[in-house]
Motif scaffolding. Structure first.
Motif, PDB file in Angstrom:
ATOM      1  N   UNK A  44       0.818  -1.215   0.000  1.00 19.43           N
ATOM      2  CA  UNK A  44       0.000   0.000   0.000  1.00 19.43           C
ATOM      3  C   UNK A  44       0.850   1.262   0.000  1.00 19.43           C
ATOM      4  N   UNK A  45       2.027   1.190   0.595  1.00 14.25           N
ATOM      5  CA  UNK A  45       2.865   2.383   0.734  1.00 14.25           C
ATOM      6  C   UNK A  45       3.687   2.680  -0.512  1.00 14.25           C
ATOM      7  N   UNK A  46       3.653   1.769  -1.487  1.00  7.76           N
ATOM      8  CA  UNK A  46       4.396   2.034  -2.719  1.00  7.76           C
ATOM      9  C   UNK A  46       3.829   3.294  -3.390  1.00  7.76           C
ATOM     10  N   UNK A  47       4.599   4.347  -3.399  1.00  5.65           N
ATOM     11  CA  UNK A  47       4.219   5.611  -4.055  1.00  5.65           C
ATOM     12  C   UNK A  47       2.983   6.241  -3.427  1.00  5.65           C
ATOM     13  N   UNK A  48       2.700   5.915  -2.181  1.00  2.00           N
ATOM     14  CA  UNK A  48       1.469   6.394  -1.554  1.00  2.00           C
ATOM     15  C   UNK A  48       1.755   6.854  -0.124  1.00  2.00           C
ATOM     16  N   UNK A  49       1.294   8.057   0.252  1.00  2.00           N
ATOM     17  CA  UNK A  49       1.593   8.591   1.576  1.00  2.00           C
ATOM     18  C   UNK A  49       0.958   7.782   2.709  1.00  2.00           C
ATOM     19  N   UNK A  84      -9.411   4.229  -3.138  1.00  2.00           N
ATOM     20  CA  UNK A  84      -8.775   5.272  -3.930  1.00  2.00           C
ATOM     21  C   UNK A  84      -7.293   5.401  -3.611  1.00  2.00           C
ATOM     22  N   UNK A  85      -6.648   4.310  -3.243  1.00  2.00           N
ATOM     23  CA  UNK A  85      -5.216   4.366  -2.951  1.00  2.00           C
ATOM     24  C   UNK A  85      -4.388   4.663  -4.198  1.00  2.00           C
ATOM     25  N   UNK A  86      -4.928   4.340  -5.369  1.00  2.00           N
ATOM     26  CA  UNK A  86      -4.177   4.552  -6.593  1.00  2.00           C
ATOM     27  C   UNK A  86      -3.364   3.334  -6.995  1.00  2.00           C
ATOM     28  N   UNK A  87      -2.940   3.331  -8.263  1.00  2.00           N
ATOM     29  CA  UNK A  87      -2.209   2.185  -8.817  1.00  2.00           C
ATOM     30  C   UNK A  87      -2.881   0.862  -8.429  1.00  2.00           C
ATOM     31  N   UNK A  88      -4.110   0.640  -8.891  1.00  2.00           N
ATOM     32  CA  UNK A  88      -4.882  -0.522  -8.442  1.00  2.00           C
ATOM     33  C   UNK A  88      -4.294  -1.876  -8.866  1.00  2.00           C
ATOM     34  N   UNK A 117      11.016 -12.171  -3.379  1.00  2.00           N
ATOM     35  CA  UNK A 117      11.185 -11.488  -4.660  1.00  2.00           C
ATOM     36  C   UNK A 117      10.400 -12.168  -5.775  1.00  2.00           C
ATOM     37  N   UNK A 118      10.137 -13.448  -5.608  1.00  2.00           N
ATOM     38  CA  UNK A 118       9.416 -14.205  -6.629  1.00  2.00           C
ATOM     39  C   UNK A 118       7.907 -13.953  -6.576  1.00  2.00           C
ATOM     40  N   UNK A 119       7.441 -13.297  -5.545  1.00  2.00           N
ATOM     41  CA  UNK A 119       6.004 -13.034  -5.428  1.00  2.00           C
ATOM     42  C   UNK A 119       5.604 -11.860  -6.317  1.00  2.00           C
ATOM     43  N   UNK A 120       4.394 -11.900  -6.884  1.00  2.00           N
ATOM     44  CA  UNK A 120       3.941 -10.786  -7.717  1.00  2.00           C
ATOM     45  C   UNK A 120       3.859  -9.493  -6.920  1.00  2.00           C
ATOM     46  N   UNK A 121       4.355  -8.416  -7.509  1.00  2.00           N
ATOM     47  CA  UNK A 121       4.292  -7.113  -6.864  1.00  2.00           C
ATOM     48  C   UNK A 121       5.413  -6.861  -5.879  1.00  2.00           C
ATOM     49  N   UNK A 122       6.272  -7.866  -5.666  1.00  2.00           N
ATOM     50  CA  UNK A 122       7.404  -7.710  -4.750  1.00  2.00           C
ATOM     51  C   UNK A 122       8.675  -7.518  -5.558  1.00  2.00           C
ATOM     52  N   UNK A 123       9.239  -6.323  -5.486  1.00  2.00           N
ATOM     53  CA  UNK A 123      10.482  -6.015  -6.173  1.00  2.00           C
ATOM     54  C   UNK A 123      11.628  -5.916  -5.191  1.00  2.00           C
ATOM     55  N   UNK A 143      14.689   2.767  -0.412  1.00  2.00           N
ATOM     56  CA  UNK A 143      13.481   3.412  -0.925  1.00  2.00           C
ATOM     57  C   UNK A 143      13.816   4.881  -1.197  1.00  2.00           C
ATOM     58  N   UNK A 144      12.814   5.642  -1.583  1.00  2.00           N
ATOM     59  CA  UNK A 144      13.078   7.024  -1.975  1.00  2.00           C
ATOM     60  C   UNK A 144      13.601   7.840  -0.800  1.00  2.00           C
ATOM     61  N   UNK A 145      13.165   7.514   0.418  1.00  2.00           N
ATOM     62  CA  UNK A 145      13.638   8.233   1.601  1.00  2.00           C
ATOM     63  C   UNK A 145      15.108   7.960   1.873  1.00  2.00           C
ATOM     64  N   UNK A 146      15.467   6.689   1.882  1.00  2.00           N
ATOM     65  CA  UNK A 146      16.843   6.304   2.169  1.00  2.00           C
ATOM     66  C   UNK A 146      17.786   6.826   1.080  1.00  2.00           C
ATOM     67  N   UNK A 147      17.338   6.749  -0.155  1.00  2.00           N
ATOM     68  CA  UNK A 147      18.171   7.234  -1.258  1.00  2.00           C
ATOM     69  C   UNK A 147      18.446   8.735  -1.099  1.00  2.00           C
ATOM     70  N   UNK A 148      17.456   9.479  -0.653  1.00  2.00           N
ATOM     71  CA  UNK A 148      17.642  10.916  -0.474  1.00  2.00           C
ATOM     72  C   UNK A 148      18.565  11.208   0.712  1.00  2.00           C
TER      73      UNK A 148
END
Length: 297
Positions: A44-49, A84-88, A117-123, A143-148
């Motif tokens: 749920x948190x992928x690209x979502x606040x 309405x979380x987005x990216x359904x 990693x072999x599960x769908x949606x798990x990168x 993630x984007x936070x750690x990278x920043x």
DNA sequence: TACTCGTGGTT
DNA sequence: TAACCAAGAGT
């Protein structure tokens, strides 16, 4: 090549101590969340606040407390509960992950990084996050936070590259504490630091536990100079049309006539392309009588 | 690699 | 107020 810090461990204590004091009390961080709760939150948190995830997460876990509970329902129910979380497509993949966990792993979220990693949606990120947060393992969680945080504190840049680079992975591994539980704590702490203090727009350096060791701050906080960070236009795109079409189907009890879908967008070519895309993605199921519904299989 | 894929709050 | 941004994955 990114400069490697001479003594990486000097960052560990201040960041982890800061986390001990300032970590948010999020439901997926409580012990009762378990690995499944952690996995649901990561999808749920992928690209979502966080603020938008919280209510949906609570409802989801109450309805489907175990992977097998979700796997037993049609994928369309997952899409509907996604709201309405987005990216359904994430809802579909989470349903698929629950099915795979039920079939291949006896109903338990796997501990092994490769199996995650072999599960769908798990990168790359989600596999490391679940292994680290749910099972306390030692993984570089980028993630984007750690990278920043790393871009600023270590590399001296305002923002990380657009796409994750090999240099960033190497740096993240080099900074990882040796001991497994400390590494897991570090992963959560660096993410939280990026989310609360070292934010994208206006970082609060006055509250940062490593401001005195930040390469970007030491350099005078220079503005980003690389290629412009790709903006996300939305109005008028297929994504907007898909969103409108799927909203109709989510809110409908049963199958929806073509006319109800036609009403959400004027332009027929784009509308048809968007609907075809939803069907191709498995988010929408066309019926023989010309109506449409959320997928039962 | 670069692009697609939602939604809504913040500045 | 249009642009930016948010715990990425898949192709």
């Amino acid at each position: 090549m990114t400069a490697m810090p001479q003594t990486p461990t000097v960052l560990h204590a201040p960041v982890i101590d800061w986390f001990d004091e300032h970590a948010r009390d999020l439901p997926w961080r409580r012990p009762e969340a378990g690995p499944w709760g952690v996995m649901v939150s990561e999808f749920m948190l992928q690209q979502t606040p966080v603020s938008r995830v919280l209510p949906v997460y609570e409802q989801w876990l109450a309805r489907w407390p175990r992977p097998a509970d979700l796997a037993a329902e049609p994928p369309g129910e997952a899409v509907r509960a996604w709201g309405r979380l987005g990216y359904p497509r994430r809802a579909l993949r989470l349903h698929g992950a629950a099915a795979a966990i039920t079939e291949r792993h006896g109903g338990d979220v796997p501990r092994d990084h490769a199996k995650l990693l072999a599960l769908p949606g798990v990168g790359e990120y989600t596999a490391a996050a679940v292994a680290s947060f749910a099972y306390g393992q030692r993984h570089a969680v980028l993630d984007t936070n750690v990278r920043r945080v790393f871009a600023r504190a270590v590399s001296g840049a305002q923002y990380p590259p657009n796409a994750t680079t090999a240099a960033e992975r190497k740096l993240a591994r080099a900074l990882l504490p040796e001991e497994e539980p400390v590494a897991a704590r570090w992963a959560a702490a660096t993410m939280e630091l990026g989310a609360l203090v070292c934010t994208a727009r206006t970082p609060s350096c006055a509250r940062c536990p490593i401001a005195g060791r930040c390469a970007w701050k030491a350099a005078g906080s220079p503005a980003h100079d690389g290629p412009p960070r790709r903006g996300q236009t939305y109005a008028g795109t297929d994504r907007q049309v898909r969103g409108k079409l799927l909203a109709v189907l989510r809110e409908a009890v049963g199958p929806v006539p073509q006319s109800a879908l036609d009403a959400v967008w004027d332009e027929p070519v784009q509308r048809a392309r968007a609907l075809d895309g939803l069907v191709a993605d498995g988010l929408v199921e066309p019926l023989a009588d010309g109506t449409y519904r959320l997928p039962l299989t």
